[in-house]
Design a protein around this motif. Sequence first.
Motif, PDB file in Angstrom:
ATOM      1  N   ALA A 177      35.502  11.769  10.108  1.00 28.65           N
ATOM      2  CA  ALA A 177      36.874  11.497   9.670  1.00 28.65           C
ATOM      3  C   ALA A 177      36.985  11.539   8.151  1.00 28.65           C
ATOM      4  O   ALA A 177      37.950  12.094   7.597  1.00 28.65           O
ATOM      5  CB  ALA A 177      37.327  10.136  10.203  1.00 28.65           C
ATOM      6  N   GLU A 178      36.005  10.969   7.453  1.00 28.39           N
ATOM      7  CA  GLU A 178      36.017  10.998   5.988  1.00 28.39           C
ATOM      8  C   GLU A 178      35.920  12.423   5.466  1.00 28.39           C
ATOM      9  O   GLU A 178      36.595  12.805   4.493  1.00 28.39           O
ATOM     10  CB  GLU A 178      34.851  10.161   5.442  1.00 28.39           C
ATOM     11  N   ARG A 179      35.082  13.232   6.101  1.00 26.08           N
ATOM     12  CA  ARG A 179      34.928  14.623   5.680  1.00 26.08           C
ATOM     13  C   ARG A 179      36.233  15.393   5.901  1.00 26.08           C
ATOM     14  O   ARG A 179      36.652  16.197   5.070  1.00 26.08           O
ATOM     15  CB  ARG A 179      33.788  15.273   6.444  1.00 26.08           C
ATOM     16  N   ALA A 180      36.880  15.141   7.040  1.00 22.57           N
ATOM     17  CA  ALA A 180      38.152  15.807   7.324  1.00 22.57           C
ATOM     18  C   ALA A 180      39.210  15.426   6.300  1.00 22.57           C
ATOM     19  O   ALA A 180      40.017  16.265   5.875  1.00 22.57           O
ATOM     20  CB  ALA A 180      38.624  15.440   8.734  1.00 22.57           C
ATOM     21  N   GLU A 181      39.195  14.157   5.881  1.00 19.80           N
ATOM     22  CA  GLU A 181      40.160  13.693   4.874  1.00 19.80           C
ATOM     23  C   GLU A 181      39.945  14.423   3.547  1.00 19.80           C
ATOM     24  O   GLU A 181      40.907  14.796   2.859  1.00 19.80           O
ATOM     25  CB  GLU A 181      40.016  12.183   4.688  1.00 19.80           C
ATOM     26  N   ARG A 182      38.683  14.645   3.189  1.00 21.92           N
ATOM     27  CA  ARG A 182      38.372  15.320   1.918  1.00 21.92           C
ATOM     28  C   ARG A 182      38.626  16.822   1.981  1.00 21.92           C
ATOM     29  O   ARG A 182      39.157  17.411   1.039  1.00 21.92           O
ATOM     30  CB  ARG A 182      36.907  15.094   1.538  1.00 21.92           C
ATOM     31  N   GLN A 183      38.225  17.452   3.071  1.00 25.70           N
ATOM     32  CA  GLN A 183      38.198  18.912   3.139  1.00 25.70           C
ATOM     33  C   GLN A 183      39.400  19.530   3.842  1.00 25.70           C
ATOM     34  O   GLN A 183      39.645  20.720   3.695  1.00 25.70           O
ATOM     35  CB  GLN A 183      36.922  19.365   3.856  1.00 25.70           C
ATOM     36  N   GLY A 184      40.133  18.745   4.618  1.00 25.32           N
ATOM     37  CA  GLY A 184      41.294  19.282   5.321  1.00 25.32           C
ATOM     38  C   GLY A 184      40.938  19.940   6.641  1.00 25.32           C
ATOM     39  O   GLY A 184      39.789  19.959   7.071  1.00 25.32           O
ATOM     40  N   GLU A 185      41.972  20.486   7.289  1.00 25.57           N
ATOM     41  CA  GLU A 185      41.829  21.139   8.594  1.00 25.57           C
ATOM     42  C   GLU A 185      41.524  22.614   8.369  1.00 25.57           C
ATOM     43  O   GLU A 185      42.337  23.342   7.804  1.00 25.57           O
ATOM     44  CB  GLU A 185      43.125  20.992   9.390  1.00 25.57           C
ATOM     45  N   LEU A 186      40.396  23.064   8.859  1.00 24.79           N
ATOM     46  CA  LEU A 186      39.980  24.446   8.645  1.00 24.79           C
ATOM     47  C   LEU A 186      41.060  25.428   9.094  1.00 24.79           C
ATOM     48  O   LEU A 186      41.320  26.433   8.427  1.00 24.79           O
ATOM     49  CB  LEU A 186      38.666  24.697   9.398  1.00 24.79           C
ATOM     50  N   GLN A 187      41.720  25.135  10.226  1.00 24.71           N
ATOM     51  CA  GLN A 187      42.663  26.091  10.798  1.00 24.71           C
ATOM     52  C   GLN A 187      43.949  26.236   9.995  1.00 24.71           C
ATOM     53  O   GLN A 187      44.774  27.108  10.313  1.00 24.71           O
ATOM     54  CB  GLN A 187      43.013  25.665  12.225  1.00 24.71           C
ATOM     55  N   TYR A 188      44.138  25.413   8.955  1.00 22.50           N
ATOM     56  CA  TYR A 188      45.355  25.493   8.153  1.00 22.50           C
ATOM     57  C   TYR A 188      45.089  25.871   6.687  1.00 22.50           C
ATOM     58  O   TYR A 188      46.025  25.885   5.884  1.00 22.50           O
ATOM     59  CB  TYR A 188      46.107  24.155   8.186  1.00 22.50           C
ATOM     60  N   LEU A 189      43.854  26.168   6.333  1.00 18.68           N
ATOM     61  CA  LEU A 189      43.494  26.386   4.928  1.00 18.68           C
ATOM     62  C   LEU A 189      43.415  27.875   4.613  1.00 18.68           C
ATOM     63  O   LEU A 189      42.873  28.667   5.381  1.00 18.68           O
ATOM     64  CB  LEU A 189      42.150  25.725   4.619  1.00 18.68           C
ATOM     65  N   LEU A 190      43.932  28.256   3.442  1.00 17.84           N
ATOM     66  CA  LEU A 190      43.839  29.654   3.010  1.00 17.84           C
ATOM     67  C   LEU A 190      42.435  29.995   2.516  1.00 17.84           C
ATOM     68  O   LEU A 190      42.007  31.151   2.611  1.00 17.84           O
ATOM     69  CB  LEU A 190      44.857  29.920   1.885  1.00 17.84           C
ATOM     70  N   GLU A 191      41.727  28.996   1.979  1.00 15.93           N
ATOM     71  CA  GLU A 191      40.344  29.196   1.534  1.00 15.93           C
ATOM     72  C   GLU A 191      39.474  28.125   2.199  1.00 15.93           C
ATOM     73  O   GLU A 191      39.032  27.184   1.546  1.00 15.93           O
ATOM     74  CB  GLU A 191      40.250  29.116   0.008  1.00 15.93           C
ATOM     75  N   PRO A 192      39.241  28.274   3.486  1.00 19.03           N
ATOM     76  CA  PRO A 192      38.568  27.193   4.224  1.00 19.03           C
ATOM     77  C   PRO A 192      37.088  27.086   3.907  1.00 19.03           C
ATOM     78  O   PRO A 192      36.423  28.084   3.598  1.00 19.03           O
ATOM     79  CB  PRO A 192      38.774  27.610   5.682  1.00 19.03           C
ATOM     80  N   ASP A 193      36.573  25.865   3.987  1.00 23.55           N
ATOM     81  CA  ASP A 193      35.139  25.625   3.948  1.00 23.55           C
ATOM     82  C   ASP A 193      34.648  25.675   5.389  1.00 23.55           C
ATOM     83  O   ASP A 193      34.980  24.807   6.195  1.00 23.55           O
ATOM     84  CB  ASP A 193      34.836  24.265   3.321  1.00 23.55           C
ATOM     85  N   LEU A 194      33.871  26.689   5.713  1.00 25.10           N
ATOM     86  CA  LEU A 194      33.454  26.929   7.095  1.00 25.10           C
ATOM     87  C   LEU A 194      32.576  25.815   7.649  1.00 25.10           C
ATOM     88  O   LEU A 194      32.492  25.637   8.860  1.00 25.10           O
ATOM     89  CB  LEU A 194      32.702  28.259   7.188  1.00 25.10           C
TER      90      LEU A 194
END
Length: 375
Positions: A177-194
């Motif tokens: 949950a903490e990681r998701a808060e920092r990095q965001g939702e992969l499926q909505y990011l233009l430059e996602p962290d895989l």
Amino acid sequence: MTSTDVRTEAEDSGPSGYAAARLRLLQEEARSGPPRRAALAELTDDWLSGLFDAGAEGLRGVSLVAVGGYGRGELSPRSDLDLLLLHDGSDQDAVAALADRIWYPVWDLGLALDHSVRTPAEARKTAGEDLKVQLGLLDARHVAGDLGLTAGLRTAVLADWRNQAPKRLPELQELCAERAERQGELQYLLEPDLKEARGGLRDATALRAVAASWLADAPREGLAEARRRLLDVRDALHLTTGRATDRLALQEQDQVAAELGLLDADTLLRQVYEAARVISYASDVTWREVGRVLRSRAVRPRLRAMLGGGKPTAERSPLAEGVVEQDGEVVLARAARPERDPVLPLRAAAAAAQAGLPLSLHAVRRMAAATRPLP
């Protein structure tokens, strides 16, 4: 050049031979995806085994263990080598000398190395104090040396993990949950962290850890394929950039798409987003199941007896026609007949969205199997 030829070149020529064989393997256009990752791990195993055997002559009670992604046999072109030199504590000076004989050639080639030297007791103690270490050890795999020593550690670590699951799984969920808060939702990011974004490779690894606890398991539909897709994209990202990166930057997306044989960056992102949705959904379902199991274990036997000797019946609150809320999820009412009600999936989805609750996996599967096409 065949896989056997590549491994022979690495074994015969030492570090320079390994570097040449590694480069040749990564440039093979006919091999990519899981076969290439497995071949790279095997090639690295052979090289490290040679280094170990040369430095451990006459030394007993020592083994070289791959952990983390390397332990799973999933080496991307620029992946770290996660290694544990395991020993029985009988000759620490000799073990330290052996470590130097292994670590320095790896560093000399410019490969990233995450290493440790521990006895089984030290490894278990560190795992008990550091959740990330414990997760890495869950994928421990023997590379060289005393097989019994490695097998003993694997057995002990898995037993510890299962015994400590009621305590460690909430910690793991909090980390996710903490990681998701920092990095965001992969499926909505233009430059996602895989790797780090929600729905990425870290979450897929967390699902493996939950399954290893025997407390709950993730939905399997599409999960392996989603994970493979993200690993393939990371491989292509490493090859096109020449760097150990997990962030899919805008300026690199067309090159990565071309490396994967895809039409363009939009096609690439659609595949990445679909993989992330599968992993995110599996995570949601899995963590809800973990929560249910842990809550049920927290109920005292005496309280269960007071409630009638069995599990209490969960309350069901109506949400829409044929749709109710139960235990924090949207489920089908007992009278619902999806085979006669083609609009039921739409009502269920709308009710779930309005209530801010997830659709239960059982309801989704039942509707997918029984509902007729919309009129």
